[in-house]
Write a protein that holds these residues in place. Structure first.
Motif, PDB file in Angstrom:
ATOM      1  N   UNK B  93      83.745   1.462  75.993  1.00 39.16           N
ATOM      2  CA  UNK B  93      83.391   2.591  76.675  1.00 39.16           C
ATOM      3  C   UNK B  93      82.797   3.416  75.595  1.00 39.16           C
ATOM      4  N   UNK B  94      83.003   3.279  74.240  1.00 42.64           N
ATOM      5  CA  UNK B  94      82.484   3.941  72.952  1.00 42.64           C
ATOM      6  C   UNK B  94      80.947   3.469  73.047  1.00 42.64           C
ATOM      7  N   UNK B  99      77.711   4.804  71.235  1.00 42.87           N
ATOM      8  CA  UNK B  99      78.288   5.044  69.562  1.00 42.87           C
ATOM      9  C   UNK B  99      78.789   3.546  69.120  1.00 42.87           C
ATOM     10  N   UNK B 102      80.976   2.850  66.515  1.00 39.43           N
ATOM     11  CA  UNK B 102      82.382   3.147  66.510  1.00 39.43           C
ATOM     12  C   UNK B 102      83.046   1.831  67.493  1.00 39.43           C
ATOM     13  N   UNK B 104      85.137  -0.435  69.750  1.00 36.11           N
ATOM     14  CA  UNK B 104      86.209  -0.798  69.628  1.00 36.11           C
ATOM     15  C   UNK B 104      86.500  -2.194  68.981  1.00 36.11           C
ATOM     16  N   UNK B 262      73.631  14.491  60.000  1.00 39.36           N
ATOM     17  CA  UNK B 262      73.795  14.238  58.777  1.00 39.36           C
ATOM     18  C   UNK B 262      74.107  12.629  58.688  1.00 39.36           C
ATOM     19  N   UNK B 263      73.395  11.770  57.858  1.00 40.28           N
ATOM     20  CA  UNK B 263      73.709  10.674  57.635  1.00 40.28           C
ATOM     21  C   UNK B 263      73.732  10.058  56.371  1.00 40.28           C
ATOM     22  N   UNK B 264      73.609  10.995  55.438  1.00 37.05           N
ATOM     23  CA  UNK B 264      73.985  10.529  54.141  1.00 37.05           C
ATOM     24  C   UNK B 264      75.453  10.387  54.038  1.00 37.05           C
ATOM     25  N   UNK B 265      76.048   9.222  53.630  1.00 37.78           N
ATOM     26  CA  UNK B 265      77.341   8.694  53.567  1.00 37.78           C
ATOM     27  C   UNK B 265      78.257   9.833  52.438  1.00 37.78           C
ATOM     28  N   UNK B 266      78.979  10.632  53.069  1.00 41.61           N
ATOM     29  CA  UNK B 266      79.651  11.709  52.050  1.00 41.61           C
ATOM     30  C   UNK B 266      80.296  11.172  51.338  1.00 41.61           C
ATOM     31  N   UNK B 284      76.515  16.870  63.411  1.00 39.66           N
ATOM     32  CA  UNK B 284      76.918  15.850  64.019  1.00 39.66           C
ATOM     33  C   UNK B 284      76.282  14.683  62.986  1.00 39.66           C
ATOM     34  N   UNK B 285      76.689  13.448  62.948  1.00 43.20           N
ATOM     35  CA  UNK B 285      76.341  12.412  62.118  1.00 43.20           C
ATOM     36  C   UNK B 285      77.109  11.432  62.070  1.00 43.20           C
ATOM     37  N   UNK B 286      77.354  10.724  60.822  1.00 43.92           N
ATOM     38  CA  UNK B 286      77.935   9.501  60.595  1.00 43.92           C
ATOM     39  C   UNK B 286      77.078   8.209  60.514  1.00 43.92           C
ATOM     40  N   UNK B 287      77.840   6.924  60.528  1.00 38.88           N
ATOM     41  CA  UNK B 287      77.376   5.777  60.343  1.00 38.88           C
ATOM     42  C   UNK B 287      76.329   5.655  61.822  1.00 38.88           C
TER      43      UNK B 287
END
Lengths: 340, 340
Positions: B93-94, B99, B102, B104, B262-266, B284-287
């Motif tokens: 589903x993800x 996405x 992410x 599963x 945002x895509x810079x790894x925080x 919104x962002x992330x890997x």
């Protein structure tokens, strides 16, 4: 006129004040039909925000236009109107994009305090929305709710992407959270999980359209939301509290790619960047641009499609405002309406 | 086979390693045509992430399928393929919601290290995208860029809502930021402001479609963005660095109602809740779910509509990987391609 003034934390008085007058040519003066006490009024009441001087209170109101300035062209004397906690010109680029609470000319919405017989409203043409007529007395609580708590819950539901096929979780069972449930239902959400451990609020949540109640909080609350969503988390989460715990509970209850709509005013919250990054959620919120939604909300209320006024569970005359503050502070009341 | 292994911060070696083999029936083994060094490979190189044991490096690759497991049905031996840094089933589903990072069932995308002659790829059918044919040698850098930096810059631009009529600001002039410029241009943005103080990177940004260059950083950078946007801030801001300063620069450069992608790894970032709340921005962002965009990106590359391969400014044989790491660490190179 009579108006509510906070003199110090815990010290709220209804007292004689000067009638407001037109100051700017874009002002209007409203004769208030009903007003109410906001969860955010409790911050100074509890000493969490400072009270540096006697402060006129209130920013939620409905009423009839009594006077208008020379540059007010849309709003007419006699109009029954709803406004909200920020005044906005409704013409700038930010307003036109639907973010009237960030209007380049924004000002406090009820310049002279909304818990009073009369209020001066700046930027009347941009700020006030005229209803289809003077509402029947029994209807009045609903447009009053639209002035802040319904508009805020609605914005949260929109920011959280609530809609058909979506599972929406609501963190916070105050008036805003409860009306977030109502909004999610109206927006067509398939499943609405209200997080509450108060029986009367659970009941109202179910009445507004919640399909599930979760009583757990924090990590246990998150686990429960995951259990209810095949381990994935909700598509949409409304955050209507504003603490570190509630914000993390909201983010962790949301599936990757899902949306958190946050409207609880964040006091002392710091979001850990790395967790936020790897969560993959959308975050949006802030002071709700209630003005964007008012025409639609008034329409739904006049058509008797929604009954947000049910969120008021205590009605008092303005002169007993102090008792209203105390009842909300002690959580004996969810939301207090003040009449004249 | 030959492969790159990090033994300790600053100690990268190309050495003889065992050929990867099919482990799970959903695996494929790829003969790598080209690979590269990622900005994130510099974290352990600089000692900012631990190196607890000799670690095979790399997660960006293009190449031809050499072997497939018994349950691989879509990917065929001989296919020329692009994958990315996470393996995903592309059916859950993800994944279906776009996405895939992410998923599963997600796993590291290049299970045995991408900077090598061969790689084992888990969940091959879900992870790998087959190109229309084996690319001409001069085209290879572009699908390789799609494997991570282009896909990531593209996701950032989408998350930031880049599109027609929008002003997009880009914080970060590394490969991802530069390809964020290219993505914003392709998505139809009206104005693209690249924030860079490096002449060669400014030049590439202009080449990729930037309309303005801002050399200031931090609060001064924010002021400059506001000056260029009638005091309002950009509609869309791409954050491609991942520090506290860059994140705050991005949020403060965005108008209320606007979007930060945002895509810079925080690393060590904490977002102040109250400022975030009153900013009224979307976050919104992330890997980046590169897999979502790969089919479209490959299409644009094959049609010669975009040339993201230009982001590689140093090409070295795999045996000189150590020199490539050093060049990127010293910022002598933006992005290093490794060949065989």
């Amino acid at each position: 006129m009579r108006g509510v003034v906070m003199h110090a934390p815990g010290d709220v008085r209804t007292e004689e004040r000067e009638d407001p007058v037109i100051v700017e040519p874009t002002d209007a003066v409203i004769r208030v039909a009903a007003t109410c006490i906001c969860g955010s009024d409790l911050w100074p009441y509890r000493g969490q925000d400072p009270v540096n001087q006697p402060t006129p209170m209130g920013h939620e109101y409905v009423g009839a236009v009594e006077q208008v300035g020379d540059d007010v062209n849309v709003t007419k004397i006699g109009d029954f109107v709803v406004g909200s906690f920020f005044a906005s010109d409704n013409t700038c680029e930010i307003c036109q994009a639907g973010y009237q609470t960030h209007c380049v000319n924004r000002q406090p919405g009820a310049a002279t305090g909304g818990q009073a017989e009369f209020i001066r409203i700046p930027l009347a043409d941009g700020t006030l929305v005229t209803t289809p007529g003077r509402p029947d007395p029994e209807l009045i609580p609903s447009p009053l709710a639209a002035s802040d708590v319904l508009g805020t819950g609605w914005f949260a539901a929109v920011a959280a992407g609530a809609g058909p096929g979506k599972t929406v979780a609501v963190v916070g069972d105050g008036a805003v959270g409860l009306l977030g449930v109502l909004a999610a239902k109206q927006l067509g959400a398939e499943r609405i999980i209200a997080m509450s451990r108060h029986e009367t609020r659970q009941k109202l949540a179910l009445d507004f359209g919640a399909t599930d109640i979760v009583t757990e909080r924090g990590d246990e609350g998150v686990e429960k939301i995951k259990e209810l969503t095949h381990g994935l988390g909700a598509h949409s989460v409304i955050e209507a509290v504003g603490t570190q715990e509630s914000m993390m509970q909201a983010i962790r209850s949301t599936r990757a790619g899902g949306h958190v709509g946050y409207v609880g005013v964040s006091h002392d919250v710091a979001l850990p960047g790395e967790e936020m990054f790897f969560s993959g959620v959308h975050l949006h919120g802030g002071p709700a641009p209630v003005r964007r939604f008012l025409p639609e909300l008034i329409h739904l209320i006049w058509d008797r499609k929604i009954d947000p006024g049910k969120v008021f569970d205590l009605t008092l005359p303005l002169d007993q405002a102090a008792e209203g503050y105390q009842a909300m502070d002690e959580r004996r009341a969810t939301k207090v309406l003040l009449t004249f």
